[in-house]
Design a protein around this motif. Structure first.
Motif, PDB file in Angstrom:
ATOM      1  N   GLN A 113       0.765  -1.245  -0.037  1.00 41.05           N
ATOM      2  CA  GLN A 113       0.147   0.033   0.077  1.00 41.05           C
ATOM      3  C   GLN A 113       0.981   1.474  -0.003  1.00 41.05           C
ATOM      4  O   GLN A 113       0.520   2.239  -0.613  1.00 41.05           O
ATOM      5  N   LEU A 114       1.774   1.305   0.894  1.00 37.53           N
ATOM      6  CA  LEU A 114       3.065   2.319   0.754  1.00 37.53           C
ATOM      7  C   LEU A 114       3.616   2.620  -0.494  1.00 37.53           C
ATOM      8  O   LEU A 114       3.744   3.727  -0.773  1.00 37.53           O
ATOM      9  N   LYS A 115       3.931   1.521  -1.205  1.00 37.31           N
ATOM     10  CA  LYS A 115       4.399   1.858  -2.493  1.00 37.31           C
ATOM     11  C   LYS A 115       3.416   2.178  -3.466  1.00 37.31           C
ATOM     12  O   LYS A 115       3.842   3.040  -4.324  1.00 37.31           O
ATOM     13  N   LEU A 116       2.175   1.925  -3.406  1.00 36.36           N
ATOM     14  CA  LEU A 116       1.199   2.431  -4.439  1.00 36.36           C
ATOM     15  C   LEU A 116       1.099   4.012  -4.001  1.00 36.36           C
ATOM     16  O   LEU A 116       1.011   4.716  -5.155  1.00 36.36           O
ATOM     17  N   MET A 117       1.029   4.507  -2.632  1.00 30.39           N
ATOM     18  CA  MET A 117       1.053   5.668  -2.366  1.00 30.39           C
ATOM     19  C   MET A 117       2.109   6.590  -2.977  1.00 30.39           C
ATOM     20  O   MET A 117       2.014   7.636  -3.573  1.00 30.39           O
ATOM     21  N   GLU A 118       3.413   6.096  -2.949  1.00 31.70           N
ATOM     22  CA  GLU A 118       4.466   6.587  -3.237  1.00 31.70           C
ATOM     23  C   GLU A 118       4.565   7.037  -4.949  1.00 31.70           C
ATOM     24  O   GLU A 118       4.711   7.912  -5.488  1.00 31.70           O
ATOM     25  N   VAL A 119       4.170   5.858  -5.646  1.00 31.66           N
ATOM     26  CA  VAL A 119       4.349   5.800  -7.001  1.00 31.66           C
ATOM     27  C   VAL A 119       3.066   6.734  -7.510  1.00 31.66           C
ATOM     28  O   VAL A 119       3.241   7.515  -8.603  1.00 31.66           O
ATOM     29  N   ASP A 120       2.127   7.069  -6.807  1.00 32.17           N
ATOM     30  CA  ASP A 120       0.636   7.585  -7.183  1.00 32.17           C
ATOM     31  C   ASP A 120       1.352   9.145  -6.914  1.00 32.17           C
ATOM     32  O   ASP A 120       1.052  10.093  -7.956  1.00 32.17           O
ATOM     33  N   SER A 121       2.154   9.471  -5.695  1.00 34.45           N
ATOM     34  CA  SER A 121       2.499  10.682  -5.827  1.00 34.45           C
ATOM     35  C   SER A 121       3.545  11.144  -6.937  1.00 34.45           C
ATOM     36  O   SER A 121       3.291  12.327  -7.247  1.00 34.45           O
ATOM     37  N   SER A 122       4.316  10.230  -6.968  1.00 33.37           N
ATOM     38  CA  SER A 122       5.313  10.587  -8.343  1.00 33.37           C
ATOM     39  C   SER A 122       4.690  10.735  -9.418  1.00 33.37           C
ATOM     40  O   SER A 122       5.005  11.430 -10.307  1.00 33.37           O
ATOM     41  N   SER A 123       3.554   9.620  -9.922  1.00 31.24           N
ATOM     42  CA  SER A 123       3.053   9.957 -11.055  1.00 31.24           C
ATOM     43  C   SER A 123       2.220  11.555 -11.104  1.00 31.24           C
ATOM     44  O   SER A 123       2.225  12.090 -12.171  1.00 31.24           O
ATOM     45  N   ARG A 124       1.683  11.875 -10.032  1.00 25.98           N
ATOM     46  CA  ARG A 124       0.985  13.103 -10.117  1.00 25.98           C
ATOM     47  C   ARG A 124       2.041  14.315 -10.347  1.00 25.98           C
ATOM     48  O   ARG A 124       1.675  15.239 -11.295  1.00 25.98           O
ATOM     49  N   LEU A 125       3.282  14.355  -9.852  1.00 27.66           N
ATOM     50  CA  LEU A 125       4.254  15.341 -10.210  1.00 27.66           C
ATOM     51  C   LEU A 125       4.575  15.330 -11.372  1.00 27.66           C
ATOM     52  O   LEU A 125       4.921  16.296 -12.070  1.00 27.66           O
ATOM     53  N   SER A 126       4.926  14.132 -11.985  1.00 27.26           N
ATOM     54  CA  SER A 126       5.338  13.790 -13.613  1.00 27.26           C
ATOM     55  C   SER A 126       4.380  14.342 -14.464  1.00 27.26           C
ATOM     56  O   SER A 126       4.814  14.770 -15.485  1.00 27.26           O
ATOM     57  N   GLN A 127       3.175  14.200 -14.204  1.00 30.25           N
ATOM     58  CA  GLN A 127       1.982  14.703 -14.966  1.00 30.25           C
ATOM     59  C   GLN A 127       2.048  16.405 -15.007  1.00 30.25           C
ATOM     60  O   GLN A 127       1.951  16.938 -16.200  1.00 30.25           O
ATOM     61  N   LYS A 128       2.045  16.734 -13.713  1.00 31.19           N
ATOM     62  CA  LYS A 128       2.332  18.216 -13.620  1.00 31.19           C
ATOM     63  C   LYS A 128       3.334  18.748 -14.460  1.00 31.19           C
ATOM     64  O   LYS A 128       3.559  19.895 -15.022  1.00 31.19           O
ATOM     65  N   ALA A 129       4.641  18.101 -14.341  1.00 31.25           N
ATOM     66  CA  ALA A 129       5.856  18.540 -14.909  1.00 31.25           C
ATOM     67  C   ALA A 129       5.889  18.480 -16.432  1.00 31.25           C
ATOM     68  O   ALA A 129       6.150  19.228 -17.252  1.00 31.25           O
ATOM     69  N   LEU A 130       4.984  17.349 -17.000  1.00 29.42           N
ATOM     70  CA  LEU A 130       4.783  17.366 -18.309  1.00 29.42           C
ATOM     71  C   LEU A 130       4.011  18.549 -18.911  1.00 29.42           C
ATOM     72  O   LEU A 130       4.120  18.914 -20.002  1.00 29.42           O
ATOM     73  N   GLN A 131       2.920  18.830 -18.246  1.00 29.83           N
ATOM     74  CA  GLN A 131       2.037  19.982 -18.581  1.00 29.83           C
ATOM     75  C   GLN A 131       2.624  21.060 -18.680  1.00 29.83           C
ATOM     76  O   GLN A 131       2.612  21.906 -19.561  1.00 29.83           O
ATOM     77  N   ARG A 132       3.799  21.341 -17.760  1.00 27.94           N
ATOM     78  CA  ARG A 132       4.518  22.614 -17.665  1.00 27.94           C
ATOM     79  C   ARG A 132       5.428  22.772 -18.885  1.00 27.94           C
ATOM     80  O   ARG A 132       5.672  23.649 -19.454  1.00 27.94           O
ATOM     81  N   GLU A 133       6.128  21.523 -19.160  1.00 29.56           N
ATOM     82  CA  GLU A 133       7.174  21.506 -20.063  1.00 29.56           C
ATOM     83  C   GLU A 133       6.323  21.774 -21.750  1.00 29.56           C
ATOM     84  O   GLU A 133       6.894  22.489 -22.410  1.00 29.56           O
ATOM     85  N   ARG A 134       5.049  21.433 -21.646  1.00 27.22           N
ATOM     86  CA  ARG A 134       4.381  21.287 -22.741  1.00 27.22           C
ATOM     87  C   ARG A 134       4.057  23.009 -23.051  1.00 27.22           C
ATOM     88  O   ARG A 134       4.226  23.540 -24.236  1.00 27.22           O
ATOM     89  N   GLN A 135       3.747  23.609 -21.885  1.00 26.59           N
ATOM     90  CA  GLN A 135       3.434  24.984 -21.874  1.00 26.59           C
ATOM     91  C   GLN A 135       4.469  25.842 -22.559  1.00 26.59           C
ATOM     92  O   GLN A 135       4.436  26.713 -23.347  1.00 26.59           O
ATOM     93  N   LEU A 136       5.729  25.583 -21.729  1.00 33.51           N
ATOM     94  CA  LEU A 136       7.144  26.225 -22.352  1.00 33.51           C
ATOM     95  C   LEU A 136       7.308  26.000 -23.564  1.00 33.51           C
ATOM     96  O   LEU A 136       7.908  26.890 -24.359  1.00 33.51           O
TER      97      LEU A 136
END
Length: 376
Positions: A113-136
């Motif tokens: 369960q802890l691993k899922l919570m960690e990779v979910d948090s990491s996935s949220r951050l990578s999605q936000k980073a992808l949106q920012r890079e596309r905007q730039l």
């Protein structure tokens, strides 16, 4: 002295002449037909039976073991290493699909369960980073390579998240519980093991407090509505039975329990036994896996020929005969024996429905037939 000898000689002669006098009227009208009067039939004890055409499928009787039909058993294993906390079913209990069977305390569940919570948090951050890079990139501030790197990182995080979800699903958590973890729900340490399909608990292998490892068997569940038979047949008798697929099988002593043949084993066991596999098609609720029953396997060619008493068939050389009643007596009619079981034979030959065949004192009729020009 001569007088006494003559009386002795006459006595001995009478022993041989008297049966001949009785058999004298048994004159042959044809090579295989001979005369027998009603009085002689009564004196010899000859009885007859009328031939009736039927679809009788009776045949050989053999022992069979009741088994589970293929694919009708599920083995429930431990999804994770841990300790059995509580049993929710007992042996011979009927269960439904999805029903809880037991609870298992596992430290490994918390880690998953802890691993899922960690990779979910990491996935949220990578999605936000992808949106920012596309905007730039759209504003011409950064090169396209930066966007491609962000897309690769987001894809990797998404894959790790799916893998973590699959691991939890295999551990016994449902989709709703997995989604709640990504929304900040508390971590649990107890796994509920559930039945994948409906059936009956056949074997319970664990007790409360017992420690188990991942993949250890916890219990077995079988479907009592779909059973089969393993019929043990001596290899020498297989030519007398119908082992073709679909042949009807009758379970003796169990009213209405029927089956049908599936296949014959291709090899013979060390004790010269072949296994005929069959499926129970009706009345499976009267049987239990593992019990031994008696079954009736049909004759080969059960739909043809005539079912006659064993004692009605006589042998002369390598040929078989039955005695058919005629207006004058009997006629020896050659037949071919298809199969035999117990006190019954199935024969085929020049017989017709309504004819009468001798079923008692057949040996006396054979002697009369042979003594009056019958087959040698």
């Amino acid at each position: 002295m001569l007088y006494r000898f003559s009386r002795l000689a006459l006595g001995r002669l009478a022993v041989f002449v008297f049966p001949c006098l009785i058999a004298a009227p048994l004159a042959a009208f044809a090579a295989d037909e001979f005369s027998v009067s009603a009085a002689q039939m009564q004196s010899l004890g000859v009885q007859v039976q009328r031939l009736e055409k039927s679809d009788d499928s009776s045949g050989q009787t053999y022992s069979a073991r009741v088994v589970l039909a293929p694919g009708q058993e599920q083995v429930v294993s431990a999804p994770l290493a841990g300790v059995i906390d509580q049993l929710l079913v007992a042996e011979n209990d009927a269960v439904k699909a999805g029903q809880p069977l037991m609870r298992l305390i596992s430290p490994e569940l918390g880690e998953l369960q802890l691993k899922l919570m960690e990779v979910d948090s990491s996935s949220r951050l990578s999605q936000k980073a992808l949106q920012r890079e596309r905007q730039l990139f759209s504003e011409g501030i950064i090169p396209e390579r930066r966007v491609q790197e962000a897309e690769a990182a987001a894809a990797q995080d998404a894959a790790r998240k799916r893998q973590a979800e699959v691991a939890l699903r295999l551990a016994g958590l449902d989709s709703a519980r997995i989604r709640s973890l990504t929304n900040g729900s508390n971590v649990e340490s107890t796994v509920t093991v559930r039945a994948k399909a409906a059936g009956m608990v056949a074997e319970l292998s664990v007790k409360p407090g017992q420690r188990v490892q991942q993949a250890d068997m916890l219990l077995r569940i079988y479907n009592p509505g779909k059973l089969g038979l393993d019929i043990q047949i001596p290899s020498a008798r297989t030519v007398q039975i119908s082992g073709s697929k679909g042949a009807p099988i009758v379970v003796l002593g169990r009213s209405g329990v029927l089956g049908e043949a599936l296949s014959m084993s291709p090899s013979v066991s060390d004790n010269q036994i072949l296994t005929l596999k069959a499926a129970i098609t009706k009345g499976a609720e009267q049987l239990r896996p593992g019990e031994i029953v008696q079954v009736q396997v049909p004759f080969a060619g059960a739909s043809e020929g005539w079912s006659v008493p064993l004692q009605s068939v006589v042998r002369q050389g390598d040929k078989a005969y039955v005695f058919v009643r005629t207006d004058k007596g009997f006629v020896a009619t050659p037949v071919a024996v298809l199969a035999s079981a117990g006190q019954t034979m199935r024969v085929t030959g020049g017989l017709q429905a309504g004819q009468e065949i001798a079923t008692a004192s057949v040996i006396a009729l054979k002697a009369a037939w042979q003594g009056k020009g019958g087959s040698n």
